[in-house]
Design a protein around this motif. Structure first.
Motif, PDB file in Angstrom:
ATOM      1  N   LYS A 211      -4.859  -0.743   1.191  1.00  0.00           N
ATOM      2  CA  LYS A 211      -5.234  -0.622   2.602  1.00  0.00           C
ATOM      3  C   LYS A 211      -5.172  -1.971   3.291  1.00  0.00           C
ATOM      4  O   LYS A 211      -4.749  -2.078   4.447  1.00  0.00           O
ATOM      5  CB  LYS A 211      -6.645  -0.033   2.707  1.00  0.00           C
ATOM      6  CG  LYS A 211      -6.732   1.448   2.367  1.00  0.00           C
ATOM      7  CD  LYS A 211      -8.161   1.955   2.498  1.00  0.00           C
ATOM      8  CE  LYS A 211      -8.239   3.449   2.154  1.00  0.00           C
ATOM      9  NZ  LYS A 211      -9.635   3.953   2.231  1.00  0.00           N
ATOM     10  N   ALA A 212      -5.592  -3.008   2.590  1.00  0.00           N
ATOM     11  CA  ALA A 212      -5.551  -4.354   3.163  1.00  0.00           C
ATOM     12  C   ALA A 212      -4.108  -4.799   3.396  1.00  0.00           C
ATOM     13  O   ALA A 212      -3.780  -5.390   4.430  1.00  0.00           O
ATOM     14  CB  ALA A 212      -6.269  -5.330   2.236  1.00  0.00           C
ATOM     15  N   VAL A 213      -3.256  -4.502   2.417  1.00  0.00           N
ATOM     16  CA  VAL A 213      -1.841  -4.859   2.562  1.00  0.00           C
ATOM     17  C   VAL A 213      -1.225  -4.093   3.730  1.00  0.00           C
ATOM     18  O   VAL A 213      -0.482  -4.649   4.546  1.00  0.00           O
ATOM     19  CB  VAL A 213      -1.074  -4.562   1.258  1.00  0.00           C
ATOM     20  CG1 VAL A 213       0.431  -4.730   1.471  1.00  0.00           C
ATOM     21  CG2 VAL A 213      -1.551  -5.473   0.147  1.00  0.00           C
ATOM     22  N   ARG A 214      -1.542  -2.828   3.806  1.00  0.00           N
ATOM     23  CA  ARG A 214      -1.003  -2.002   4.900  1.00  0.00           C
ATOM     24  C   ARG A 214      -1.474  -2.530   6.250  1.00  0.00           C
ATOM     25  O   ARG A 214      -0.691  -2.604   7.202  1.00  0.00           O
ATOM     26  CB  ARG A 214      -1.437  -0.544   4.719  1.00  0.00           C
ATOM     27  CG  ARG A 214      -0.904   0.377   5.805  1.00  0.00           C
ATOM     28  CD  ARG A 214      -1.402   1.802   5.633  1.00  0.00           C
ATOM     29  NE  ARG A 214      -0.953   2.605   6.747  1.00  0.00           N
ATOM     30  CZ  ARG A 214       0.232   3.210   6.813  1.00  0.00           C
ATOM     31  NH1 ARG A 214       1.080   3.098   5.810  1.00  0.00           N
ATOM     32  NH2 ARG A 214       0.573   3.921   7.858  1.00  0.00           N
ATOM     33  N   ALA A 215      -2.744  -2.903   6.350  1.00  0.00           N
ATOM     34  CA  ALA A 215      -3.260  -3.438   7.610  1.00  0.00           C
ATOM     35  C   ALA A 215      -2.547  -4.721   7.989  1.00  0.00           C
ATOM     36  O   ALA A 215      -2.228  -4.952   9.166  1.00  0.00           O
ATOM     37  CB  ALA A 215      -4.767  -3.678   7.484  1.00  0.00           C
ATOM     38  N   GLU A 216      -2.284  -5.554   6.994  1.00  0.00           N
ATOM     39  CA  GLU A 216      -1.571  -6.807   7.253  1.00  0.00           C
ATOM     40  C   GLU A 216      -0.157  -6.534   7.754  1.00  0.00           C
ATOM     41  O   GLU A 216       0.309  -7.141   8.720  1.00  0.00           O
ATOM     42  CB  GLU A 216      -1.512  -7.646   5.971  1.00  0.00           C
ATOM     43  CG  GLU A 216      -0.754  -8.950   6.129  1.00  0.00           C
ATOM     44  CD  GLU A 216      -0.598  -9.697   4.820  1.00  0.00           C
ATOM     45  OE1 GLU A 216       0.076 -10.736   4.816  1.00  0.00           O
ATOM     46  OE2 GLU A 216      -1.150  -9.229   3.795  1.00  0.00           O
ATOM     47  N   LYS A 217       0.537  -5.587   7.121  1.00  0.00           N
ATOM     48  CA  LYS A 217       1.894  -5.268   7.525  1.00  0.00           C
ATOM     49  C   LYS A 217       1.918  -4.594   8.904  1.00  0.00           C
ATOM     50  O   LYS A 217       2.835  -4.810   9.699  1.00  0.00           O
ATOM     51  CB  LYS A 217       2.570  -4.381   6.473  1.00  0.00           C
ATOM     52  CG  LYS A 217       2.855  -5.131   5.183  1.00  0.00           C
ATOM     53  CD  LYS A 217       3.592  -4.269   4.177  1.00  0.00           C
ATOM     54  CE  LYS A 217       3.942  -5.074   2.932  1.00  0.00           C
ATOM     55  NZ  LYS A 217       4.922  -6.144   3.195  1.00  0.00           N
ATOM     56  N   ASP A 218       0.901  -3.789   9.187  1.00  0.00           N
ATOM     57  CA  ASP A 218       0.802  -3.150  10.494  1.00  0.00           C
ATOM     58  C   ASP A 218       0.655  -4.207  11.584  1.00  0.00           C
ATOM     59  O   ASP A 218       1.283  -4.120  12.644  1.00  0.00           O
ATOM     60  CB  ASP A 218      -0.388  -2.196  10.522  1.00  0.00           C
ATOM     61  CG  ASP A 218      -0.498  -1.469  11.853  1.00  0.00           C
ATOM     62  OD1 ASP A 218       0.255  -0.494  12.043  1.00  0.00           O
ATOM     63  OD2 ASP A 218      -1.323  -1.873  12.681  1.00  0.00           O
ATOM     64  N   GLU A 219      -0.154  -5.230  11.312  1.00  0.00           N
ATOM     65  CA  GLU A 219      -0.352  -6.305  12.283  1.00  0.00           C
ATOM     66  C   GLU A 219       0.942  -7.091  12.498  1.00  0.00           C
ATOM     67  O   GLU A 219       1.316  -7.403  13.634  1.00  0.00           O
ATOM     68  CB  GLU A 219      -1.462  -7.240  11.803  1.00  0.00           C
ATOM     69  CG  GLU A 219      -1.793  -8.355  12.789  1.00  0.00           C
ATOM     70  CD  GLU A 219      -2.929  -9.230  12.304  1.00  0.00           C
ATOM     71  OE1 GLU A 219      -3.149 -10.298  12.915  1.00  0.00           O
ATOM     72  OE2 GLU A 219      -3.605  -8.851  11.319  1.00  0.00           O
TER      73      GLU A 219
END
Length: 298
Positions: A211-219
């Motif tokens: 989830k953290a990786v996904r949030a980073e990529k989303d940003e």
């Protein structure tokens, strides 16, 4: 050369070419720009021994047949867009040379995946492969099974985003296409599990970490798209971030799309490799017409 706002479509009478004409006519209509039908003919080498000059009547007959093919393509285009302004260009010689020259001054070149001379089972023919790899403008490849239907006629434009220079250019073109078509833009970013390292051998990456990786990529993807979104405020953008192989993820995202846009090669490409493995695979597997974009300094 000065670029002209025009869609060029290669014509040879094959089923894939007919689909390309339909798609190109629909595109030119949506953009409100002219369509130009391009066809080339040459003397088959096996008919005459080296050094012999074929009679003029043979060339005249080849030209006549080519013009008949162009006339048929015009009828197909007018069925799609009855009010479309359509011109044509016919040349004696190499179709590749003709299309590459025309690409220097056109908005895009559209072509079938393989023509009448294509070998069964060879999805990307020699002409389309050469033009995709070397054209000066974006090239759209339309396969025989990429028909324009009511289901996909107004579908989204899908673009693969990986942050590379050529991907940036592909994203710019995808925004232009979505704006011209009044379509949604679906920006797809993928990554695979092996790209993320756990802290030790045998470590299982937790769901919280994903989830953290996904949030980073989303940003990162949002910051990548924001500037273009400001330039094209009417384009609705949907972000798709997925943990999957690029070919599979983009092919899935392109279901029901009217166009898939990719760069000629992305982060995994080598300087001088004009068509990367992802683009080449998608040209065979994409469920819709596919546009390949290059940067001119590659």
């Amino acid at each position: 050369m000065t670029q002209e706002d025009i869609v060029v479509v290669a014509v040879d009478g094959s089923p894939a070419s007919d689909n390309a004409v339909r798609w190109a006519a629909n595109t030119a209509m949506k953009r409100n720009i002219p369509l130009r039908l391009a066809a080339a003919y040459s003397m088959p080498q096996f008919l005459y021994a080296e050094g012999m000059v074929p009679p003029q009547e043979v060339f005249d007959e080849l030209q006549r047949e080519t013009l008949q093919t162009v006339d048929r393509a015009r009828e197909i285009a007018l069925e799609v867009a009855p009010d479309l302004h359509i011109g044509h260009a016919v040349a004696e010689g190499s179709a590749i040379d003709m299309l590459l020259e025309m690409s220097k001054e056109s908005t895009m070149v559209v072509m079938g995946s393989r023509g009448l001379s294509g070998i069964s089972g060879m999805v990307l023919g020699s002409v389309s492969g050469a033009v995709v790899s070397h054209a000066s403008c974006p090239v759209v490849v339309v396969r025989e099974d990429n028909a324009v239907t009511e289901a996909n006629k107004y579908g989204p434009v899908v673009v693969g985003v990986d942050g590379s220079e050529v991907s940036r250019r592909a994203t710019e073109v995808a925004f232009e296409e979505a704006a011209a078509r009044g379509a949604e833009l679906h920006a797809v970013h993928t990554w695979v599990d092996t790209q993320i390292q756990g802290p030790g051998a045998g470590y299982a990456v937790s769901e919280d970490h994903w989830k953290a990786v996904r949030a980073e990529k989303d940003e990162l993807l949002s910051s990548y798209l924001n500037e273009l979104s400001e330039q094209y405020p009417d384009v609705v953008v949907k972000k798709v971030i997925t943990r999957d192989r690029p070919v599979r993820a983009l092919a899935a995202a392109a279901q029901g799309a009217q166009l898939l846009v990719t760069g000629s090669h992305g982060r995994g490409g080598f300087k001088g490799m004009l068509l990367g493995s992802t683009s080449r695979a998608l040209l065979q597997e994409a469920p819709c017409p596919m546009m390949v974009v290059r940067t001119q300094d590659l």
